[in-house]
Design a protein around this motif. Structure first.
Motif, PDB file in Angstrom:
ATOM      1  N   SER A   5      25.481  15.930  79.569  1.00  0.00           N
ATOM      2  CA  SER A   5      24.138  15.355  80.032  1.00  0.00           C
ATOM      3  C   SER A   5      24.138  14.705  79.123  1.00  0.00           C
ATOM      4  N   VAL A   6      22.472  13.996  79.060  1.00  0.00           N
ATOM      5  CA  VAL A   6      21.973  12.489  78.517  1.00  0.00           C
ATOM      6  C   VAL A   6      21.223  12.522  77.679  1.00  0.00           C
ATOM      7  N   LEU A   7      21.408  11.609  76.655  1.00  0.00           N
ATOM      8  CA  LEU A   7      19.871  11.320  75.883  1.00  0.00           C
ATOM      9  C   LEU A   7      19.680   9.689  75.678  1.00  0.00           C
ATOM     10  N   ASP A   8      18.568   9.760  75.794  1.00  0.00           N
ATOM     11  CA  ASP A   8      17.648   9.025  76.113  1.00  0.00           C
ATOM     12  C   ASP A   8      16.492   8.251  75.160  1.00  0.00           C
ATOM     13  N   LEU A   9      16.967   7.043  74.945  1.00  0.00           N
ATOM     14  CA  LEU A   9      15.579   6.754  73.538  1.00  0.00           C
ATOM     15  C   LEU A   9      14.565   5.823  74.662  1.00  0.00           C
ATOM     16  N   SER A  10      14.435   5.385  75.868  1.00  0.00           N
ATOM     17  CA  SER A  10      13.762   4.739  76.660  1.00  0.00           C
ATOM     18  C   SER A  10      14.259   3.339  75.460  1.00  0.00           C
ATOM     19  N   PRO A  11      15.208   2.847  75.810  1.00  0.00           N
ATOM     20  CA  PRO A  11      15.046   1.786  74.974  1.00  0.00           C
ATOM     21  C   PRO A  11      14.715   0.775  75.261  1.00  0.00           C
ATOM     22  N   ILE A  12      13.743  -0.289  74.799  1.00  0.00           N
ATOM     23  CA  ILE A  12      13.331  -1.523  75.640  1.00  0.00           C
ATOM     24  C   ILE A  12      13.390  -2.999  74.446  1.00  0.00           C
ATOM     25  N   THR A  13      14.032  -3.028  75.053  1.00  0.00           N
ATOM     26  CA  THR A  13      15.599  -4.251  75.244  1.00  0.00           C
ATOM     27  C   THR A  13      14.739  -5.687  74.895  1.00  0.00           C
ATOM     28  N   GLU A  14      15.189  -6.710  74.112  1.00  0.00           N
ATOM     29  CA  GLU A  14      14.372  -8.060  73.459  1.00  0.00           C
ATOM     30  C   GLU A  14      13.790  -8.632  75.460  1.00  0.00           C
ATOM     31  N   GLY A  15      12.753  -9.038  74.782  1.00  0.00           N
ATOM     32  CA  GLY A  15      11.799  -9.408  75.889  1.00  0.00           C
ATOM     33  C   GLY A  15      11.248  -8.247  76.794  1.00  0.00           C
ATOM     34  N   GLY A  16      11.814  -7.350  76.719  1.00  0.00           N
ATOM     35  CA  GLY A  16      11.247  -5.993  77.454  1.00  0.00           C
ATOM     36  C   GLY A  16       9.517  -5.627  77.134  1.00  0.00           C
ATOM     37  N   THR A  17       8.585  -5.052  77.803  1.00  0.00           N
ATOM     38  CA  THR A  17       7.587  -3.957  77.777  1.00  0.00           C
ATOM     39  C   THR A  17       7.683  -2.556  77.438  1.00  0.00           C
ATOM     40  N   PRO A  18       7.385  -2.143  77.226  1.00  0.00           N
ATOM     41  CA  PRO A  18       7.478  -0.402  77.135  1.00  0.00           C
ATOM     42  C   PRO A  18       7.608   0.470  78.717  1.00  0.00           C
ATOM     43  N   SER A  19       6.479  -0.370  78.992  1.00  0.00           N
ATOM     44  CA  SER A  19       6.842  -0.121  80.849  1.00  0.00           C
ATOM     45  C   SER A  19       7.622  -0.080  81.623  1.00  0.00           C
ATOM     46  N   GLU A  20       8.457  -1.226  80.932  1.00  0.00           N
ATOM     47  CA  GLU A  20       9.640  -1.357  81.931  1.00  0.00           C
ATOM     48  C   GLU A  20      10.815  -0.601  81.489  1.00  0.00           C
ATOM     49  N   ALA A  21      10.780   0.230  79.575  1.00  0.00           N
ATOM     50  CA  ALA A  21      11.634   1.112  79.259  1.00  0.00           C
ATOM     51  C   ALA A  21      11.703   2.615  79.996  1.00  0.00           C
ATOM     52  N   LEU A  22      10.012   2.750  79.928  1.00  0.00           N
ATOM     53  CA  LEU A  22       9.593   4.063  80.391  1.00  0.00           C
ATOM     54  C   LEU A  22       9.760   4.382  82.048  1.00  0.00           C
ATOM     55  N   ALA A  23       9.468   2.696  82.915  1.00  0.00           N
ATOM     56  CA  ALA A  23      10.365   3.355  84.012  1.00  0.00           C
ATOM     57  C   ALA A  23      12.030   2.924  84.131  1.00  0.00           C
ATOM     58  N   ASN A  24      12.464   2.153  83.938  1.00  0.00           N
ATOM     59  CA  ASN A  24      13.523   2.056  83.543  1.00  0.00           C
ATOM     60  C   ASN A  24      14.687   4.188  83.426  1.00  0.00           C
ATOM     61  N   SER A  25      13.717   4.923  82.432  1.00  0.00           N
ATOM     62  CA  SER A  25      13.924   5.521  82.052  1.00  0.00           C
ATOM     63  C   SER A  25      14.002   7.299  83.280  1.00  0.00           C
ATOM     64  N   ARG A  26      13.259   6.917  83.941  1.00  0.00           N
ATOM     65  CA  ARG A  26      12.801   7.953  85.041  1.00  0.00           C
ATOM     66  C   ARG A  26      13.678   7.461  86.475  1.00  0.00           C
ATOM     67  N   ASP A  27      14.148   6.135  85.648  1.00  0.00           N
ATOM     68  CA  ASP A  27      15.359   5.715  87.488  1.00  0.00           C
ATOM     69  C   ASP A  27      16.395   6.266  86.798  1.00  0.00           C
ATOM     70  N   LEU A  28      17.293   6.072  85.228  1.00  0.00           N
ATOM     71  CA  LEU A  28      18.129   6.623  84.848  1.00  0.00           C
ATOM     72  C   LEU A  28      18.221   8.182  84.662  1.00  0.00           C
ATOM     73  N   ALA A  29      17.294   9.040  84.708  1.00  0.00           N
ATOM     74  CA  ALA A  29      17.111  10.234  85.150  1.00  0.00           C
ATOM     75  C   ALA A  29      17.729  10.867  86.442  1.00  0.00           C
ATOM     76  N   ARG A  30      17.135   9.752  87.578  1.00  0.00           N
ATOM     77  CA  ARG A  30      17.571  10.143  88.514  1.00  0.00           C
ATOM     78  C   ARG A  30      18.870   9.507  89.633  1.00  0.00           C
ATOM     79  N   HIS A  31      18.857   8.993  88.490  1.00  0.00           N
ATOM     80  CA  HIS A  31      20.853   8.575  88.342  1.00  0.00           C
ATOM     81  C   HIS A  31      21.217   9.308  88.231  1.00  0.00           C
ATOM     82  N   ALA A  32      20.871   9.824  86.996  1.00  0.00           N
ATOM     83  CA  ALA A  32      21.720  10.847  86.244  1.00  0.00           C
ATOM     84  C   ALA A  32      21.670  12.131  87.142  1.00  0.00           C
TER      85      ALA A  32
END
Length: 335
Positions: A5-32
């Protein structure tokens, strides 16, 4: 066979935004989900510049709404920060929206600094001491409706959302055993008591309506790539993050670097390497060997990986390589 399984903290990368982080989390969940992962958990942390999952129940709904069958849950909700009734209502609602897909993992740490913890729950000492009682209160709210009880909140009564206890010491292991709940150990950042906690949990486990026999999960960090060198390079983001957190200066997830010796002191390096000693870092062959050894040594029922990597595509690559390693293990076990 060992689930993964996967543990995700919805990481916000340098120069990124919370919106991007949350969108990435959903995309990564689809991948998983496409790779056969059993569950996808997000964690409650507050006042952290690099984490977008503070409103954990909201993020769970966001991810569950973007996936089809993978289980989605909390790893965890820090229960002393909240009223058990509020958490029951949140997760009962999630279970009504996404039936048979929601997990409720509970921890008793604040998930933040002490100043923020006071803003969250006001009375730190009383809240922490009440954790066992709060867990049982939450179980009652989520369990079968009781006509003799004044409070049967909707929509949580009868939802039977599975409750997990999370921990990095013996306390939650003992409580999970006494209540007959599944147990997840935070060996991805606090490995020292892993084997003692698993032993206590298994030795003292009492069957319950939720669980007939012990079920244990353990976490590891992961960074996988085509070569060991590339994987180690990408993992320097997690190493930097940990150093800065220990220095009291947490930030967004930094870009990887070629030379960590320019950043950490020898004592910090030793501390990071000790903390991440079970991490799955390397090529597919290296990751497979490390994962097999960890599962064999611990006897866990489920492996949970966290990949706090700066490059989103490398997060996906890491999950793919781990899934290949665990999937091959499953095939070998079946033969």
């Amino acid at each position: 066979m060992t689930a993964y399984s996967v543990l995700d903290l919805s990481p916000i990368t340098e120069g990124g935004t919370p919106s991007e982080a949350l969108a990435n989390s959903r995309d990564l969940a689809r991948h998983a989900e496409s790779l056969g992962y059993t569950r996808y958990w997000v964690a409650e942390h507050h006042n952290m510049p690099g984490i977008a999952s503070a409103a954990t129940a909201v993020v769970i709904g966001h991810i569950a709404g973007g996936t089809n069958h993978i289980r989605v849950g909390s790893g965890g909700i820090m229960l002393p920060n909240h009223s058990p009734l509020v958490i029951a209502e949140q997760f009962g609602t999630l279970a009504a929206l996404y039936p048979d897909r929601i997990d409720l993992g509970l921890g008793r740490a604040p998930g933040t600094d002490m100043g923020t913890a006071r803003a969250l729950r006001r009375d730190l000492e009383a809240s922490a001491h009440a954790f066992p009682q709060d867990v049982q209160e939450l179980q009652a709210y989520l369990g079968p409706r009781d006509p003799s009880r004044h409070l049967n909140p909707v929509p949580c009564s009868g939802s039977n959302v599975p409750i997990w206890l999370l921990g990095s010491s013996l306390f939650s292991a003992q409580l999970a055993a006494a209540l007959g709940l599944p147990f997840a150990f935070a060996s991805h950042f606090a490995p020292d008591m892993l084997f003692d906690a698993l032993q206590v949990y298994r030795d003292r486990f009492q069957p319950s309506a939720q669980l007939e026999k012990p079920y244990a999960m353990a976490g590891v960090m992961a960074s996988a790539a085509e070569t060991d060198e590339e994987a180690r390079y990408h993992f320097t983001s997690a190493q930097q993050n940990f150093v800065y957190l220990r220095r009291g200066n947490p930030g967004q997830v930094p870009k990887p670097v070629e030379d960590m010796d320019a950043i950490w002191h020898p004592r910090e390096k030793a501390g990071v390497e000790h903390t991440f000693r079970y991490a799955l870092i390397g090529s597919p062959a290296t990751v497979k060997a490390k994962a097999e050894r960890f599962v064999a040594d611990t006897g866990i029922d489920e492996l949970m990986v966290s990949a706090p990597i700066f490059d989103f595509e490398m997060r996906k690559t890491t999950l793919s390589i781990v899934a290949d390693a665990m999937g091959e293990r499953h095939r070998e076990a079946a033969e």
